[in-house]
Design an enzyme around this catalytic site. Sequence first.
Site, PDB file in Angstrom:
ATOM      1  CD  GLU A  97      -3.072   0.834   0.327  1.00 18.07           C
ATOM      2  OE1 GLU A  97      -2.524   1.441  -0.610  1.00 18.07           O
ATOM      3  OE2 GLU A  97      -4.237   1.082   0.666  1.00 18.07           O
ATOM      4  CG  ASP A  98      -1.049   4.773  -1.415  1.00 21.85           C
ATOM      5  OD1 ASP A  98      -1.759   4.098  -0.628  1.00 21.85           O
ATOM      6  OD2 ASP A  98      -1.548   5.554  -2.250  1.00 21.85           O
ATOM      7  CG  ASP A 101      -6.428   7.819   6.724  1.00 19.88           C
ATOM      8  OD1 ASP A 101      -6.177   8.068   7.908  1.00 19.88           O
ATOM      9  OD2 ASP A 101      -7.135   8.558   6.016  1.00 19.88           O
ATOM     10  CG  PHE A 151      -4.896  14.908   1.805  1.00 18.84           C
ATOM     11  CD1 PHE A 151      -5.656  13.752   1.921  1.00 18.84           C
ATOM     12  CD2 PHE A 151      -4.483  15.316   0.547  1.00 18.84           C
ATOM     13  CE1 PHE A 151      -6.002  13.012   0.800  1.00 18.84           C
ATOM     14  CE2 PHE A 151      -4.833  14.576  -0.586  1.00 18.84           C
ATOM     15  CZ  PHE A 151      -5.596  13.428  -0.456  1.00 18.84           C
ATOM     16  NE  ARG A 164      -3.035   8.256  -9.011  1.00 16.63           N
ATOM     17  CZ  ARG A 164      -3.708   7.747  -7.990  1.00 16.63           C
ATOM     18  NH1 ARG A 164      -3.065   7.342  -6.927  1.00 16.63           N
ATOM     19  NH2 ARG A 164      -5.024   7.656  -8.033  1.00 16.63           N
TER      20      ARG A 164
HETATM   21  P1  IMP Z   1      -7.949   3.681   4.358  1.00 13.76           P
HETATM   22  O1  IMP Z   1      -8.889   2.666   3.810  1.00 13.76           O
HETATM   23  O2  IMP Z   1      -8.691   4.797   5.075  1.00 13.76           O
HETATM   24  O3  IMP Z   1      -6.842   3.102   5.195  1.00 13.76           O
HETATM   25  O4  IMP Z   1      -7.335   4.445   3.140  1.00 13.76           O
HETATM   26  C1  IMP Z   1      -6.333   3.979   2.344  1.00 13.76           C
HETATM   27  C2  IMP Z   1      -6.311   4.735   1.037  1.00 13.76           C
HETATM   28  O5  IMP Z   1      -6.768   6.092   1.201  1.00 13.76           O
HETATM   29  C3  IMP Z   1      -4.909   4.875   0.500  1.00 13.76           C
HETATM   30  O6  IMP Z   1      -4.582   3.812  -0.355  1.00 13.76           O
HETATM   31  C4  IMP Z   1      -4.964   6.174  -0.264  1.00 13.76           C
HETATM   32  O7  IMP Z   1      -5.418   5.947  -1.565  1.00 13.76           O
HETATM   33  C5  IMP Z   1      -6.009   6.992   0.454  1.00 13.76           C
HETATM   34  N1  IMP Z   1      -5.404   7.990   1.368  1.00 13.76           N
HETATM   35  C6  IMP Z   1      -5.407   7.997   2.725  1.00 13.76           C
HETATM   36  N2  IMP Z   1      -4.759   9.060   3.224  1.00 13.76           N
HETATM   37  C7  IMP Z   1      -4.313   9.755   2.144  1.00 13.76           C
HETATM   38  C8  IMP Z   1      -3.530  10.965   1.986  1.00 13.76           C
HETATM   39  O8  IMP Z   1      -3.095  11.628   2.951  1.00 13.76           O
HETATM   40  N3  IMP Z   1      -3.280  11.341   0.701  1.00 13.76           N
HETATM   41  C9  IMP Z   1      -3.708  10.647  -0.388  1.00 13.76           C
HETATM   42  N4  IMP Z   1      -4.432   9.520  -0.289  1.00 13.76           N
HETATM   43  C10 IMP Z   1      -4.725   9.073   0.961  1.00 13.76           C
END
Ligand code: IMP
Length: 179
Positions: A97-98, A101, A151, A164
């Site tokens: 994953e990148d 969150d 963010f 990106r």
């Molecule tokens: P989660 O399901 O809330 O853990 O979100 C994961 C996904 O949300 C990541 O793969 C990102 O695509 C996106 N995401 C979460 N935080 C950020 C951020 O600060 N910048 C850009 N994308 C984010």
Amino acid sequence: MHDFIEEVLLTNEEIVAIAERIGKQISHDYAGKKPLLIGLLKGSVPFLAELMKHIDIEMEVDFMKVSSYSGVHSTGAVTITKDTSTPLVDRDVIIVEDIVDSGLTIQEIKNLLKDRKAKSIRVATLLDKPSGRTVPNLYPDYVGQEIPGKFVVGFGLDYDELYRNLPYVGVLKRSVYEK
Ligand code: IMP
């Protein structure tokens, strides 16, 4: 640094060092195995590409695409829009994953891979934002860097599909999305 970036959190050199550290760790942890790295599109692509260069055991790669975000806030619902083509039964899978969150995306994917009888499932992420976590007890196994609840964009991470391509990770100025 670009004028839409408030602060650089990780330089390209730091990201390469992270990929080297995690790549070495994975090579050690999976010695004698053949892990399948599953990159979550699109954000994991630059990190996955960098990470792979530092894994020196046999490995395979595949991709999945899930959508959970629109703009800067998670929608909460996770939908799979592109699936893997590799059978997952008995495979040692590493989800790449990148950023983690809320943890919802990883939780959903982990459950899906368990249903498909993967032998083991771990998570490698470039960034971890623990302050955003809503899923209890979800800890990625390999974390590049913990970051505050801001963010961020760059190195795969986007704001509405932009940024990106930045070679570093930076905090996006609020003025860009609070218009
Ligand atoms: P989660 O399901 O809330 O853990 O979100 C994961 C996904 O949300 C990541 O793969 C990102 O695509 C996106 N995401 C979460 N935080 C950020 C951020 O600060 N910048 C850009 N994308 C984010």
